[in-house]
Design a protein around this motif. Structure first.
Motif, PDB file in Angstrom:
ATOM      1  N   GLY A   7       1.024  -1.130   0.318  1.00  0.00           N
ATOM      2  CA  GLY A   7      -0.066  -0.248   0.163  1.00  0.00           C
ATOM      3  C   GLY A   7       0.615   1.062  -0.332  1.00  0.00           C
ATOM      4  O   GLY A   7       0.443   2.408   0.070  1.00  0.00           O
ATOM      5  N   GLY A   8       2.465   0.909   0.321  1.00  0.00           N
ATOM      6  CA  GLY A   8       2.820   2.484  -0.261  1.00  0.00           C
ATOM      7  C   GLY A   8       2.841   2.936  -0.914  1.00  0.00           C
ATOM      8  O   GLY A   8       2.777   4.647  -0.920  1.00  0.00           O
ATOM      9  N   GLU A  10       0.412   4.185  -3.240  1.00  0.00           N
ATOM     10  CA  GLU A  10      -0.928   3.855  -3.057  1.00  0.00           C
ATOM     11  C   GLU A  10      -0.833   5.166  -2.635  1.00  0.00           C
ATOM     12  O   GLU A  10      -1.361   6.561  -2.194  1.00  0.00           O
ATOM     13  CB  GLU A  10      -1.949   2.803  -2.902  1.00  0.00           C
ATOM     14  CG  GLU A  10      -3.544   3.484  -2.710  1.00  0.00           C
ATOM     15  CD  GLU A  10      -4.356   2.663  -2.246  1.00  0.00           C
ATOM     16  OE1 GLU A  10      -5.729   2.954  -2.735  1.00  0.00           O
ATOM     17  OE2 GLU A  10      -4.298   1.695  -1.962  1.00  0.00           O
ATOM     18  N   LEU A  11      -0.240   4.967  -0.889  1.00  0.00           N
ATOM     19  CA  LEU A  11      -0.209   6.526   0.166  1.00  0.00           C
ATOM     20  C   LEU A  11       0.705   7.550  -0.771  1.00  0.00           C
ATOM     21  O   LEU A  11       0.434   8.921  -0.324  1.00  0.00           O
ATOM     22  CB  LEU A  11       0.523   5.318   1.010  1.00  0.00           C
ATOM     23  CG  LEU A  11      -0.785   4.819   2.134  1.00  0.00           C
ATOM     24  CD1 LEU A  11       0.728   4.426   3.452  1.00  0.00           C
ATOM     25  CD2 LEU A  11      -1.642   5.426   2.985  1.00  0.00           C
ATOM     26  N   VAL A  12       1.953   7.150  -1.086  1.00  0.00           N
ATOM     27  CA  VAL A  12       2.093   8.297  -1.365  1.00  0.00           C
ATOM     28  C   VAL A  12       0.960   9.384  -2.912  1.00  0.00           C
ATOM     29  O   VAL A  12       1.256  10.213  -2.687  1.00  0.00           O
ATOM     30  CB  VAL A  12       3.549   7.678  -2.391  1.00  0.00           C
ATOM     31  CG1 VAL A  12       4.480   8.772  -3.568  1.00  0.00           C
ATOM     32  CG2 VAL A  12       4.700   7.247  -1.255  1.00  0.00           C
ATOM     33  N   ASN A  14      -1.599   8.897  -3.458  1.00  0.00           N
ATOM     34  CA  ASN A  14      -3.171   9.758  -2.458  1.00  0.00           C
ATOM     35  C   ASN A  14      -2.445  11.192  -1.743  1.00  0.00           C
ATOM     36  O   ASN A  14      -3.402  11.902  -1.340  1.00  0.00           O
ATOM     37  CB  ASN A  14      -3.569   8.977  -1.275  1.00  0.00           C
ATOM     38  CG  ASN A  14      -4.589   8.552  -2.234  1.00  0.00           C
ATOM     39  OD1 ASN A  14      -5.118   8.316  -3.176  1.00  0.00           O
ATOM     40  ND2 ASN A  14      -4.827   7.026  -1.760  1.00  0.00           N
ATOM     41  N   LEU A  15      -1.424  11.360  -1.250  1.00  0.00           N
ATOM     42  CA  LEU A  15       0.023  12.540  -1.201  1.00  0.00           C
ATOM     43  C   LEU A  15      -0.772  13.788  -1.789  1.00  0.00           C
ATOM     44  O   LEU A  15      -0.277  15.145  -1.354  1.00  0.00           O
ATOM     45  CB  LEU A  15       0.743  12.434  -0.246  1.00  0.00           C
ATOM     46  CG  LEU A  15       0.913  11.625   0.963  1.00  0.00           C
ATOM     47  CD1 LEU A  15       2.780  11.237   1.310  1.00  0.00           C
ATOM     48  CD2 LEU A  15       0.471  12.214   2.103  1.00  0.00           C
ATOM     49  N   SER A  18      -3.059  16.480  -0.879  1.00  0.00           N
ATOM     50  CA  SER A  18      -2.181  17.410   0.207  1.00  0.00           C
ATOM     51  C   SER A  18      -2.987  18.727  -0.462  1.00  0.00           C
ATOM     52  O   SER A  18      -2.428  19.151  -1.491  1.00  0.00           O
ATOM     53  CB  SER A  18      -1.262  17.431   0.725  1.00  0.00           C
ATOM     54  OG  SER A  18      -0.826  18.336   1.657  1.00  0.00           O
ATOM     55  N   VAL A  27       6.303  15.406  -2.370  1.00  0.00           N
ATOM     56  CA  VAL A  27       5.522  13.638  -2.790  1.00  0.00           C
ATOM     57  C   VAL A  27       5.682  13.496  -4.867  1.00  0.00           C
ATOM     58  O   VAL A  27       6.388  13.440  -5.139  1.00  0.00           O
ATOM     59  CB  VAL A  27       4.079  14.004  -3.086  1.00  0.00           C
ATOM     60  CG1 VAL A  27       3.757  13.071  -3.800  1.00  0.00           C
ATOM     61  CG2 VAL A  27       4.402  14.052  -1.575  1.00  0.00           C
ATOM     62  N   HIS A  47      -3.066   3.645  -9.206  1.00  0.00           N
ATOM     63  CA  HIS A  47      -3.820   4.028  -8.723  1.00  0.00           C
ATOM     64  C   HIS A  47      -4.084   5.648  -8.512  1.00  0.00           C
ATOM     65  O   HIS A  47      -4.595   6.652  -7.921  1.00  0.00           O
ATOM     66  CB  HIS A  47      -2.636   4.476  -7.274  1.00  0.00           C
ATOM     67  CG  HIS A  47      -2.419   3.286  -6.794  1.00  0.00           C
ATOM     68  ND1 HIS A  47      -3.656   2.306  -5.979  1.00  0.00           N
ATOM     69  CD2 HIS A  47      -1.565   2.296  -6.693  1.00  0.00           C
ATOM     70  CE1 HIS A  47      -3.292   1.623  -5.911  1.00  0.00           C
ATOM     71  NE2 HIS A  47      -1.981   0.991  -5.513  1.00  0.00           N
TER      72      HIS A  47
END
Length: 136
Positions: A7-8, A10-12, A14-15, A18, A27, A47
């Motif tokens: 999930g890393g 995807e998290l990046v 999604n940042l 911000s 990012v 993603h």
């Protein structure tokens, strides 16, 4: 190694939602490096990195512009991403980055426009927005 964090990626990606310009610039810089690996680039494309980067294109922040242009340039190297950037209206704002006073923004923008120019529709958009100076 990045893919080993479940999930890393995807998290990046999604940042990119911000509101903080420093976070966004960082990012984008991270995405530029992550996307050097084709498998990572495929994953972040899945993603939704292209529409999210495209939404950021209308910024006046030169630090963000530089890192965003670098990220766009790198993300063009996968599938139909360069076409998708055009469809998501990222090309015209990038042309305006050439008016910046910052030479690092110019350099990154030139690389991004070069990658985007591999698609004919993007070339038309660049021309319509003044990327090519007319003859005197």
């Amino acid at each position: 190694m990045v893919r080993s964090f479940v999930g890393g990626l995807e998290l990046v990606v999604n940042l990119l939602k911000s509101e903080n310009k420093e976070v966004l610039a960082s990012v984008c810089a991270a995405i530029t490096n992550i996307a050097k690996d084709q498998e990572n680039l495929a994953v972040i494309t899945d993603h939704g990195v292209v529409p999210l980067l495209s939404k950021l294109a209308n910024t006046n922040n030169d630090k963000l512009r530089r890192h965003l242009a670098e990220a766009i340039s790198r993300c063009c190297m996968w599938g139909r991403n360069r076409v998708a950037f055009g469809e998501h209206k990222a090309v015209a704002p990038l042309v305006r980055y050439l008016k910046s006073e910052d030479t690092s923004v110019h350099r990154a923008t030139a690389q991004a426009l070069y990658q985007l120019s591999e698609d004919a529709d993007n070339c038309i958009t660049m021309h319509e927005n003044g990327a090519v100076k007319g003859r005197a």
